[in-house]
Design a protein around this motif. Structure first.
Motif, PDB file in Angstrom:
ATOM      1  N   VAL A  28       0.873  -1.172   0.000  1.00  0.00           N
ATOM      2  CA  VAL A  28       0.000   0.000   0.000  1.00  0.00           C
ATOM      3  C   VAL A  28       0.910   1.221   0.000  1.00  0.00           C
ATOM      4  CG1 VAL A  28      -1.815   1.243   1.227  1.00  0.00           C
ATOM      5  CG2 VAL A  28      -1.784  -1.269   1.249  1.00  0.00           C
ATOM      6  N   GLU A  29       0.622   2.158  -0.892  1.00  0.00           N
ATOM      7  CA  GLU A  29       1.502   3.313  -1.084  1.00  0.00           C
ATOM      8  C   GLU A  29       0.767   4.605  -0.755  1.00  0.00           C
ATOM      9  OE1 GLU A  29       4.426   3.142  -4.385  1.00  0.00           O
ATOM     10  OE2 GLU A  29       3.280   4.866  -5.109  1.00  0.00           O
ATOM     11  N   PHE A  30       1.427   5.484  -0.002  1.00  0.00           N
ATOM     12  CA  PHE A  30       0.884   6.791   0.367  1.00  0.00           C
ATOM     13  C   PHE A  30       1.511   7.868  -0.504  1.00  0.00           C
ATOM     14  CE2 PHE A  30       1.444  10.720   2.825  1.00  0.00           C
ATOM     15  CZ  PHE A  30       0.123  11.039   3.065  1.00  0.00           C
ATOM     16  N   PRO A  32       2.078  11.828  -0.597  1.00  0.00           N
ATOM     17  CA  PRO A  32       1.973  13.048   0.211  1.00  0.00           C
ATOM     18  C   PRO A  32       1.398  14.244  -0.546  1.00  0.00           C
ATOM     19  CG  PRO A  32       4.252  12.650  -0.389  1.00  0.00           C
ATOM     20  CD  PRO A  32       3.462  11.451  -0.840  1.00  0.00           C
ATOM     21  N   GLU A  33       1.331  14.162  -1.874  1.00  0.00           N
ATOM     22  CA  GLU A  33       0.761  15.257  -2.671  1.00  0.00           C
ATOM     23  C   GLU A  33      -0.740  15.415  -2.415  1.00  0.00           C
ATOM     24  OE1 GLU A  33       2.301  17.410  -4.923  1.00  0.00           O
ATOM     25  OE2 GLU A  33       4.174  16.612  -4.119  1.00  0.00           O
ATOM     26  N   ASP A  34      -1.451  14.301  -2.290  1.00  0.00           N
ATOM     27  CA  ASP A  34      -2.907  14.366  -2.114  1.00  0.00           C
ATOM     28  C   ASP A  34      -3.413  13.603  -0.889  1.00  0.00           C
ATOM     29  OD1 ASP A  34      -2.613  11.724  -2.933  1.00  0.00           O
ATOM     30  OD2 ASP A  34      -3.531  12.055  -4.898  1.00  0.00           O
ATOM     31  N   TYR A  35      -2.484  13.049  -0.105  1.00  0.00           N
ATOM     32  CA  TYR A  35      -2.818  12.305   1.114  1.00  0.00           C
ATOM     33  C   TYR A  35      -3.691  11.084   0.842  1.00  0.00           C
ATOM     34  CZ  TYR A  35      -0.576  14.893   4.826  1.00  0.00           C
ATOM     35  OH  TYR A  35       0.359  15.414   5.681  1.00  0.00           O
ATOM     36  N   GLN A  36      -3.569  10.523  -0.359  1.00  0.00           N
ATOM     37  CA  GLN A  36      -4.361   9.352  -0.722  1.00  0.00           C
ATOM     38  C   GLN A  36      -3.469   8.110  -0.800  1.00  0.00           C
ATOM     39  OE1 GLN A  36      -6.239  10.729  -4.307  1.00  0.00           O
ATOM     40  NE2 GLN A  36      -7.890  11.707  -3.185  1.00  0.00           N
ATOM     41  N   VAL A  37      -4.101   6.949  -0.697  1.00  0.00           N
ATOM     42  CA  VAL A  37      -3.369   5.694  -0.749  1.00  0.00           C
ATOM     43  C   VAL A  37      -3.776   4.891  -1.983  1.00  0.00           C
ATOM     44  CG1 VAL A  37      -3.013   5.511   1.743  1.00  0.00           C
ATOM     45  CG2 VAL A  37      -5.011   4.465   0.719  1.00  0.00           C
ATOM     46  N   THR A  38      -2.834   4.074  -2.434  1.00  0.00           N
ATOM     47  CA  THR A  38      -3.057   3.183  -3.564  1.00  0.00           C
ATOM     48  C   THR A  38      -2.716   1.763  -3.137  1.00  0.00           C
ATOM     49  OG1 THR A  38      -2.452   4.918  -5.146  1.00  0.00           O
ATOM     50  CG2 THR A  38      -2.358   2.643  -5.945  1.00  0.00           C
ATOM     51  N   VAL A  92       4.086   1.964   2.256  1.00  0.00           N
ATOM     52  CA  VAL A  92       5.223   2.635   1.627  1.00  0.00           C
ATOM     53  C   VAL A  92       4.869   4.102   1.387  1.00  0.00           C
ATOM     54  CG1 VAL A  92       6.685   2.652  -0.435  1.00  0.00           C
ATOM     55  CG2 VAL A  92       5.895   0.472   0.521  1.00  0.00           C
ATOM     56  N   PHE A  93       5.834   4.973   1.684  1.00  0.00           N
ATOM     57  CA  PHE A  93       5.630   6.404   1.443  1.00  0.00           C
ATOM     58  C   PHE A  93       6.239   6.790   0.113  1.00  0.00           C
ATOM     59  CE2 PHE A  93       5.172   5.833   5.919  1.00  0.00           C
ATOM     60  CZ  PHE A  93       4.083   6.633   6.219  1.00  0.00           C
ATOM     61  N   ASN A  94       5.423   7.366  -0.773  1.00  0.00           N
ATOM     62  CA  ASN A  94       5.857   7.834  -2.082  1.00  0.00           C
ATOM     63  C   ASN A  94       6.329   9.280  -1.903  1.00  0.00           C
ATOM     64  OD1 ASN A  94       6.194   8.514  -4.745  1.00  0.00           O
ATOM     65  ND2 ASN A  94       4.036   8.488  -5.254  1.00  0.00           N
TER      66      ASN A  94
END
Length: 98
Positions: A28-30, A32-38, A92-94
């Motif tokens: 799962v990836e975060f 920080p540009e839009d505070y959304q997860v994928t 994971v933080f993008n």
């Protein structure tokens, strides 16, 4: 797809969703540009792929803080109004800073 985040008894955030996914989840990836997860898919033959299902809702700051601490998140699919198929995935933080 309907989705939401709940906190499990042990304090782990859990993303629950209600539709089958086309591929297994890798992590799962975060963003920080839009505070959304994928939910990033594990696609056979494409080990570097970042294809996945991005959720339209931004993360709450308190949940994000907990995810930064844990570095993992639970995922569950809803079946017949019950959370099922629990699994733990890396969170994971993008980008450089979340």
């Amino acid at each position: 797809m309907n989705a939401g985040i709940v906190i499990l008894k042990d304090g782990t955030p859990c993303i629950a969703y209600d539709e089958a996914l086309p591929h297994p989840i890798r992590h799962v990836e975060f963003d920080p540009e839009d505070y959304q997860v994928t939910l990033v898919y594990e696609i056979e033959g494409k080990p570097e792929s970042r294809e996945g299902r991005k959720f339209a809702f931004p993360l709450d700051h308190a949940i994000l803080a907990r995810l930064k601490e844990l570095e993992h998140v639970a995922i569950a699919m809803m079946k017949d109004n019950t959370m099922a198929e629990f699994k733990i995935y890396p969170f994971v933080f993008n980008g450089n800073e979340a």
